[in-house]
Design an enzyme around this catalytic site. Structure first.
Site, PDB file in Angstrom:
ATOM      1  N   ASP A 289       0.860  -1.183   0.000  1.00  0.00           N
ATOM      2  CA  ASP A 289       0.000   0.000   0.000  1.00  0.00           C
ATOM      3  C   ASP A 289       0.894   1.231   0.000  1.00  0.00           C
ATOM      4  OD1 ASP A 289      -1.917   1.973   0.419  1.00  0.00           O
ATOM      5  OD2 ASP A 289      -3.048   0.789   1.876  1.00  0.00           O
ATOM      6  N   ARG A 291      -0.300   4.382  -0.342  1.00  0.00           N
ATOM      7  CA  ARG A 291      -1.090   5.581  -0.058  1.00  0.00           C
ATOM      8  C   ARG A 291      -0.547   6.347   1.146  1.00  0.00           C
ATOM      9  NH1 ARG A 291      -6.941   2.838   0.181  1.00  0.00           N
ATOM     10  NH2 ARG A 291      -5.640   1.263   1.219  1.00  0.00           N
TER      11      ARG A 291
END
Length: 357
Positions: A289, A291
């Site tokens: 991930d 983000r």
């Protein structure tokens, strides 16, 4: 002089250059290193870079592990450019789409000596430009005139910062979930993608607000993809806020868990070959991930919300918001959108990413 570009301005310029196939110049204690994105590099520029000092292809440790190439640094590996290397070789090392068709790319020699800082900066720039995290680097006596020149000192720290997010405009926008809705648009000062806040009703700033941090998903939110649960989650969150009479949904332009739509579709192609969503990201050279939920925390703070009831199945999102100073008083489950097409995807998110499904 205020008319001259700041470091943030130069980074934004460098992102565009890399996307267009232009190299950028990185200036450090060891001199000038030219860096070009493997994905967009052209034949003529490859030839010019190959004749400079010590050309090498930098890849992330995730990609190096896939290729069985030894990474002497914790986060990356540098592969000396073979004399006969062409664009096909570079793309094959950088892009995993052909790994099964041409599995034998090595054994790949990697560099142990030398400074990893230029490679680390080049990979971070490629990621921030939503390109494959692979870059060709070569030493140069000086920066060719016209190229964007970035100082290595402070560059990686600046790339890791959350930029300021001033509001551009806000206006009423009646939607199906609630007619009293206001859309806020925020434009980061580092030239990256805009982000949006959908404010449902008139939520109090003195009580925890029902909130969701929703990452953009073109395939799910717009096309109704059955491979993920993003579209149903978006609409279910808005409906819950509408029924409650108040809430805020932050729509963050971090497609594909922060790797961009092109790389997300590359991951989908790998999933078609039998890899799960996490394995696909790793083969591309990304983390599970990518983000940055600090952006969501910054927007909540700008809107005046310090405490939230967070609609999410992802405990990491809760932890990261709390670490960024937002009080998450409750995690509100959002279990919708399971189909026969995304069952394995959701199971992988639960098993490998800790989602509570």
């Amino acid at each position: 002089m205020s008319l001259l570009p700041s470091l943030s301005d130069l980074i934004a310029r460098a992102r565009t250059d890399l996307r267009m196939g232009l190299p950028v110049a990185l200036r450090g204690p060891g001199g000038i290193v030219l860096a070009a994105a493997a994905e967009t590099l052209g034949t003529e520029r490859l030839a010019d870079l190959a004749h400079l000092e010590g050309p090498a292809l930098a890849i992330t440790r995730r990609r190096a592990d896939t290729l069985k190439a030894r990474a002497y640094a914790a986060d990356l590996a540098r592969i000396p450019l073979p004399r006969d290397a062409d664009l096909h070789w570079i793309r094959a090392v950088a892009d995993p789409s052909g790994d099964l068709a041409t599995p034998m790319k090595g054994p790949l020699q990697t560099l142990r000596a030398g400074d990893d800082a230029p490679a680390r900066a080049a990979l971070a720039l490629a990621k921030s430009a939503r390109l494959l995290p692979a870059a060709l680097l070569a030493g140069a006596p000086d920066a060719p005139e016209g190229l964007t020149v970035l100082p290595l000192d402070g560059l990686h720290a600046r790339l890791a910062e959350v930029p300021d997010l001033p509001e551009v405009v806000a206006a009423g926008l009646p939607i199906a979930a609630h007619v009293t809705t206001r859309l806020h648009v925020y434009r980061p000062t580092d030239g990256a993608e805009e982000h949006y806040a959908v404010e449902i009703g008139r939520p109090s700033r003195d009580a925890p607000v029902l909130a969701r941090l929703h990452s953009a998903c073109f395939t799910g939110d717009v096309l109704g993809s059955l491979k993920c649960d993003c579209g149903p989650q978006l609409h279910a969150a808005l409906e819950q806020m509408g029924e409650a009479g108040a809430g805020v949904l932050l729509y963050l332009n971090q497609e594909g868990r922060g790797i961009g739509l092109s790389n997300k579709m590359r991951a989908y192609s790998l999933q078609d070959q039998g890899f799960d969503t996490v394995e696909a990201n790793h083969r591309l050279g990304f983390e599970d991930d990518e983000r940055d939920f600090r952006i969501g925390a910054r927007l909540l703070d700008r809107l005046g919300f310090r405490a939230v009831r967070l609609l999410t199945n992802n405990p990491r999102k809760v932890d990261r918001l709390r670490a960024a100073g937002i009080d998450v008083v409750e995690r509100v489950p959002l279990k919708v959108g399971q189909t026969r097409f995304n069952h394995h995807y959701l199971a992988t998110k639960a098993a490998k990413s800790g989602h509570l499904l």
